[in-house]
Design an enzyme around this catalytic site. Structure first.
Site, PDB file in Angstrom:
ATOM      1  N   ASP A 177       0.800  -1.230   0.000  1.00 30.49           N
ATOM      2  CA  ASP A 177       0.000   0.000   0.000  1.00 30.49           C
ATOM      3  C   ASP A 177       0.827   1.273   0.000  1.00 30.49           C
ATOM      4  O   ASP A 177       0.347   2.324  -0.410  1.00 30.49           O
ATOM      5  CB  ASP A 177      -0.932   0.018   1.214  1.00 30.49           C
ATOM      6  CG  ASP A 177      -1.998  -1.059   1.133  1.00 30.49           C
ATOM      7  OD1 ASP A 177      -2.307  -1.500   0.019  1.00 30.49           O
ATOM      8  OD2 ASP A 177      -2.516  -1.465   2.194  1.00 30.49           O
ATOM      9  N   ASP A 211       0.610   6.073   1.359  1.00 32.94           N
ATOM     10  CA  ASP A 211      -0.680   5.806   1.996  1.00 32.94           C
ATOM     11  C   ASP A 211      -0.672   6.421   3.396  1.00 32.94           C
ATOM     12  O   ASP A 211      -0.633   7.631   3.533  1.00 32.94           O
ATOM     13  CB  ASP A 211      -0.940   4.306   2.014  1.00 32.94           C
ATOM     14  CG  ASP A 211      -2.392   3.971   2.341  1.00 32.94           C
ATOM     15  OD1 ASP A 211      -3.226   4.882   2.331  1.00 32.94           O
ATOM     16  OD2 ASP A 211      -2.688   2.789   2.606  1.00 32.94           O
ATOM     17  N   ASP A 221      -0.550   2.603   9.941  1.00 37.06           N
ATOM     18  CA  ASP A 221      -1.867   1.980   9.900  1.00 37.06           C
ATOM     19  C   ASP A 221      -1.849   0.743  10.782  1.00 37.06           C
ATOM     20  O   ASP A 221      -0.893  -0.042  10.756  1.00 37.06           O
ATOM     21  CB  ASP A 221      -2.251   1.575   8.471  1.00 37.06           C
ATOM     22  CG  ASP A 221      -2.710   2.766   7.633  1.00 37.06           C
ATOM     23  OD1 ASP A 221      -2.623   3.910   8.125  1.00 37.06           O
ATOM     24  OD2 ASP A 221      -3.147   2.546   6.496  1.00 37.06           O
ATOM     25  N   ARG A 226      -6.709  12.490  10.004  1.00 39.43           N
ATOM     26  CA  ARG A 226      -6.455  11.157  10.570  1.00 39.43           C
ATOM     27  C   ARG A 226      -5.299  11.153  11.565  1.00 39.43           C
ATOM     28  O   ARG A 226      -4.272  10.557  11.328  1.00 39.43           O
ATOM     29  CB  ARG A 226      -6.213  10.130   9.466  1.00 39.43           C
ATOM     30  CG  ARG A 226      -7.409   9.898   8.570  1.00 39.43           C
ATOM     31  CD  ARG A 226      -7.161   8.724   7.629  1.00 39.43           C
ATOM     32  NE  ARG A 226      -8.335   8.479   6.784  1.00 39.43           N
ATOM     33  CZ  ARG A 226      -8.442   7.487   5.910  1.00 39.43           C
ATOM     34  NH1 ARG A 226      -7.422   6.652   5.769  1.00 39.43           N
ATOM     35  NH2 ARG A 226      -9.539   7.338   5.198  1.00 39.43           N
TER      36      ARG A 226
END
Length: 443
Positions: A236, A260, A264, A316
């Site tokens: 990713d 990305d 994560d 985020r």
């Protein structure tokens, strides 16, 4: 009641993996017996790491912060009279940074983690591995002395670097359990190539790296352990990807500009602490939970502490789903859309952060609100537990809380011990990011 809820969460987790997870490949093009066994071991570790009363972990964290700043322990009192170059300003750093012999006692770092990742030991019980070669040319038979060769070894290892180097990973770096990557004392960049993948493993510490300009790996045959390699699809482009893993600590890294996310954590990952990092120049900074339909993330428990969310960030910080997230004593100096968001009823406890809202540029886009909720009507998200306690709001920033403020959480007897208020944040986060450490002196 807590026991009933815990049992329900475990049942949901088992149902998910029994019915849905076999269809998920997570960049693994050949989901063979090796990966199935690795997944099963990771599931068991995640369930063991899940804490049924997460507020007790918060209270444990808050106690350390309170002791650090009020001088209720001896180490803090000695810090107040320290006139040397080292001024460790939060309890994690205080545990190791001001020791001039840190280089000969590197593994002491593993005793310093707090929060949900507090039981992470990384490679503490293994030998040292010295990375001497920055190359990454052979994905199937990595050269001895390279970072890729180090992380696939089957035993615990504390990985250090013989010199400063820039490592461009040709494909994602797939780690095995019980590893520490320790960049202290040199200047190590993971840059201009693929990122780090922590998939179906436990006990990983990533410390003291510069991770930036990460791109997607094209995929292909990649060795993921000494005894196995397989075909991977395109990665990713995350700086650090945590997938189905537990006991992970990401500390004192400088991260920016990845394709990305910067970090994560998905697919039931839990027992994670992300601390003392400096994040800049990125859009979607951190994603915790990849899907509103994936109830496996109900066991996700993550502490985000003492980080600086700096220039060039958009959103985020983090974006959360399902789990329990303690966001404490971070400095939010820049965002363009929002700071903290979520969907699928996550529990978010924001304590003692400093939120500085952006200046109004577009009257149609006022980003003063810290929070953002997705895919739910107000009648639904009002039931989600999102709390702001002791946060400092600047330049018109505001946090929209939800849930019953008087609802009793599974608090321990240390209920009233809270993280320091947001006015202390500049001190607590002063040394975020990768540190400049020199042998023979404090870091």
């Amino acid at each position: 009641m807590a026991a009933v809820k815990s049992s329900s969460l475990l049942l949901l987790f088992f149902v998910f993996f029994a019915v849905i997870a076999p269809t998920i490949r997570a960049n693994i093009a050949e989901y063979d017996d090796y990966w199935k066994e690795r997944e099963e071991e990771a599931k068991k570790a995640a369930l063991e790491a899940f804490h049924p009363t997460p507020q007790e972990v918060n209270d444990h964290f808050n106690l350390h912060v309170e002791d650090e700043l009020t001088g209720s322990n001896g180490t803090r009192r000695s810090l107040r009279v320290n006139k040397g170059p080292c001024k460790a300003t939060n309890p994690i750093d205080r545990c190791w940074r001001c020791r001039p012999n840190w280089a000969s006692q590197r593994k002491r770092l593993a005793d310093c983690v707090l929060g949900f990742g507090r039981n992470t030991v990384g490679g503490k019980y293994g030998k040292y591995y010295f990375v001497t070669d920055p190359s990454d040319n052979d994905m199937v038979n990595p050269k001895k002395g390279t970072l890729r060769h180090a992380v696939i070894q089957p035993r615990p290892l504390w990985i250090v670097f013989a010199r400063s180097m820039i490592i461009r990973l040709n494909q994602e770096l797939i780690m095995t359990s019980d590893k520490t990557i320790d960049g202290r004392g040199v200047n190590v960049h993971i840059a201009y190539g693929a990122g780090i993948t922590i998939q179906f493993v436990k006990n990983v510490i990533i410390h003291g790296l510069h991770i930036h300009d990460i791109v997607s790996g094209s995929g292909g045959l990649i060795r993921d352990s000494v005894n196995h390699f397989g075909y991977r699809s395109r990665s990713d482009g995350d700086g650090i990807s945590i997938y189905g893993s537990s006991h992970v600590w990401i500390d004192h890294n400088s991260m920016s500009n990845c394709k990305d996310g910067l970090i994560d954590a998905i697919e039931g990952s839990t027992a994670i602490t992300i601390s003392n990092n400096h994040f800049t120049k990125h859009n979607e900074v951190m994603l915790f939970g990849a899907s509103d339909s994936n109830s496996a993330d109900e066991i996700m428990q993550i502490t985000v502490a003492f980080n600086h969310f700096g220039r060039g960030l958009i959103q985020r910080m983090p974006r959360c789903r399902w789990g329990f997230f303690h966001v404490v004593n971070n400095d939010y100096t820049h965002w363009n859309m929002y700071a903290i968001g979520g969907s699928a009823h996550p529990t978010i406890i924001s304590q003692g952060n400093r939120y500085t809202a952006p200046h109004l540029v577009d009257p149609k886009h006022d980003a003063k609100q810290v929070t953002k909720r997705d895919y739910a009507m107000e009648s639904e998200w009002k039931k989600w537990t999102w709390r702001s306690e002791g946060d400092l709001m600047r330049n018109g920033a505001f946090f929209v809380p939800s849930g019953n403020p008087s609802k009793r959480m599974p608090y321990s007897r240390l209920d009233m011990i809270k993280a320091k208020p947001g006015t202390y944040v500049s001190r607590l986060t002063r040394f975020s990011g990768a540190l400049t450490c020199r042998r023979g002196g404090p870091c």
